[in-house]
Design a protein around this motif. Structure first.
Motif, PDB file in Angstrom:
ATOM      1  N   SER A  55     -11.213  -1.046   4.253  1.00 25.60           N
ATOM      2  CA  SER A  55      -9.914  -1.699   4.089  1.00 25.60           C
ATOM      3  C   SER A  55      -9.119  -1.042   2.974  1.00 25.60           C
ATOM      4  O   SER A  55      -9.670  -0.603   1.973  1.00 25.60           O
ATOM      5  CB  SER A  55     -10.099  -3.186   3.781  1.00 25.60           C
ATOM      6  N   SER A  56      -7.819  -0.969   3.162  1.00 26.77           N
ATOM      7  CA  SER A  56      -6.978  -0.284   2.191  1.00 26.77           C
ATOM      8  C   SER A  56      -7.048  -0.945   0.813  1.00 26.77           C
ATOM      9  O   SER A  56      -7.009  -0.272  -0.205  1.00 26.77           O
ATOM     10  CB  SER A  56      -5.532  -0.225   2.672  1.00 26.77           C
ATOM     11  N   GLU A  57      -7.180  -2.269   0.775  1.00 23.30           N
ATOM     12  CA  GLU A  57      -7.238  -2.955  -0.525  1.00 23.30           C
ATOM     13  C   GLU A  57      -8.547  -2.653  -1.244  1.00 23.30           C
ATOM     14  O   GLU A  57      -8.556  -2.426  -2.459  1.00 23.30           O
ATOM     15  CB  GLU A  57      -7.055  -4.460  -0.339  1.00 23.30           C
ATOM     16  N   GLU A  58      -9.636  -2.643  -0.510  1.00 19.63           N
ATOM     17  CA  GLU A  58     -10.934  -2.307  -1.118  1.00 19.63           C
ATOM     18  C   GLU A  58     -10.927  -0.870  -1.625  1.00 19.63           C
ATOM     19  O   GLU A  58     -11.390  -0.580  -2.721  1.00 19.63           O
ATOM     20  CB  GLU A  58     -12.060  -2.500  -0.088  1.00 19.63           C
ATOM     21  N   PHE A  60      -8.305   0.861  -2.457  1.00 19.45           N
ATOM     22  CA  PHE A  60      -7.391   0.955  -3.583  1.00 19.45           C
ATOM     23  C   PHE A  60      -8.060   0.488  -4.878  1.00 19.45           C
ATOM     24  O   PHE A  60      -7.926   1.130  -5.914  1.00 19.45           O
ATOM     25  CB  PHE A  60      -6.120   0.142  -3.324  1.00 19.45           C
ATOM     26  N   LYS A  61      -8.817  -0.601  -4.817  1.00 23.17           N
ATOM     27  CA  LYS A  61      -9.525  -1.084  -6.009  1.00 23.17           C
ATOM     28  C   LYS A  61     -10.503  -0.031  -6.515  1.00 23.17           C
ATOM     29  O   LYS A  61     -10.656   0.174  -7.726  1.00 23.17           O
ATOM     30  CB  LYS A  61     -10.277  -2.379  -5.697  1.00 23.17           C
ATOM     31  N   PHE A  91       0.090   4.867   0.184  1.00 27.27           N
ATOM     32  CA  PHE A  91       0.017   3.621  -0.579  1.00 27.27           C
ATOM     33  C   PHE A  91       1.309   2.850  -0.406  1.00 27.27           C
ATOM     34  O   PHE A  91       2.365   3.442  -0.228  1.00 27.27           O
ATOM     35  CB  PHE A  91      -0.189   3.925  -2.069  1.00 27.27           C
ATOM     36  N   ASN A  92       1.190   1.525  -0.517  1.00 27.59           N
ATOM     37  CA  ASN A  92       2.427   0.752  -0.494  1.00 27.59           C
ATOM     38  C   ASN A  92       3.107   0.872  -1.867  1.00 27.59           C
ATOM     39  O   ASN A  92       2.554   1.443  -2.796  1.00 27.59           O
ATOM     40  CB  ASN A  92       2.180  -0.704  -0.075  1.00 27.59           C
ATOM     41  N   GLN A  95       1.089  -0.573  -4.886  1.00 30.05           N
ATOM     42  CA  GLN A  95      -0.085   0.254  -5.186  1.00 30.05           C
ATOM     43  C   GLN A  95       0.324   1.546  -5.884  1.00 30.05           C
ATOM     44  O   GLN A  95      -0.282   1.956  -6.878  1.00 30.05           O
ATOM     45  CB  GLN A  95      -0.845   0.581  -3.897  1.00 30.05           C
ATOM     46  N   LYS A  98       1.253   0.921  -9.500  1.00 28.01           N
ATOM     47  CA  LYS A  98       0.075   0.705 -10.346  1.00 28.01           C
ATOM     48  C   LYS A  98      -0.654   2.014 -10.633  1.00 28.01           C
ATOM     49  O   LYS A  98      -1.055   2.276 -11.766  1.00 28.01           O
ATOM     50  CB  LYS A  98      -0.861  -0.297  -9.679  1.00 28.01           C
TER      51      LYS A  98
END
Length: 197
Positions: A55-58, A60-61, A91-92, A95, A98
């Motif tokens: 997943s993109s969020e995972e 990214f973290k 990235f959005n 993201q 950050k």
């Protein structure tokens, strides 16, 4: 591939296949590696796992964790990670903002340890607009009483690979102006001009 590298790849493979929280488990794995193995693990991760379907969020973290850790970004293989995991990924807006903040905070370490200016430059071009880069350079020069000459030389050298001709012109203008006087010694400034211009 050496047996040493094969072992690292098998361990990363196991994490990838079995973990429900890939980024966290890989972070734990990297945190516990000795220096030499960490360097190789970053390289192997960069070359063989950048296309991971997580997943993109995972992801990214995990990328934020990597960029936030001074020990990890000090490894000579880290610019491979920056190139493959960041420069080849979309990235959005949140993201990207950050990541840009972290890269600006860590710029000196990133430039100092980069062995491939092309990889580092690709990262910067992917995250920063030309105006972002020029603003960062202006703030850097304005806010520092004394500039680390090794850092500014490596940073400017990296940017000379930039697709942004305006950024290259801006750097040339700064070096030829008096903006670096009193922030670098005469000898450092002369050397910078010789290496960059």
């Amino acid at each position: 591939m050496s047996a040493f590298d094969e072992e690292i790849e098998i361990e990363i493979d196991e994490i990838f296949k079995k973990s429900n929280n890939f980024g966290y488990d890989l972070k734990q794995y990297l945190d516990n590696l000795p220096e030499k193995q960490l360097r190789r693990a970053i390289y192997i991760l960069s070359r063989h796992y950048y296309h991971m379907d997580v997943s993109s969020e995972e992801m990214f973290k995990f990328i934020v964790y990597m960029f936030s850790d001074d020990n990890i970004i000090s490894q000579v293989t880290f610019d491979n990670f920056a190139y493959y995991f960041v420069s080849m990924r979309n990235f959005n807006r949140v993201q990207k903002y950050k990541l840009k903040k972290i890269v600006m905070e860590k710029m000196e370490i990133l430039c100092k340890n980069s062995v491939d200016p092309y990889n580092m430059n690709t990262l910067l071009n992917h995250l920063f607009s030309k105006q972002d880069l020029m603003d960062y350079i202006a703030d850097l020069i304005e806010n520092l009483n004394r500039i680390n000459s090794d850092f500014i030389t490596s940073f400017f050298s990296t940017l000379f690979y930039s697709d942004y001709k305006e950024v290259i012109q801006y750097i040339s203008t700064i070096i030829n102006s008096n903006k670096l006087v009193n922030k670098l010694s005469d000898e450092e400034l002369t050397l910078l001009k010789r290496q960059i211009l």
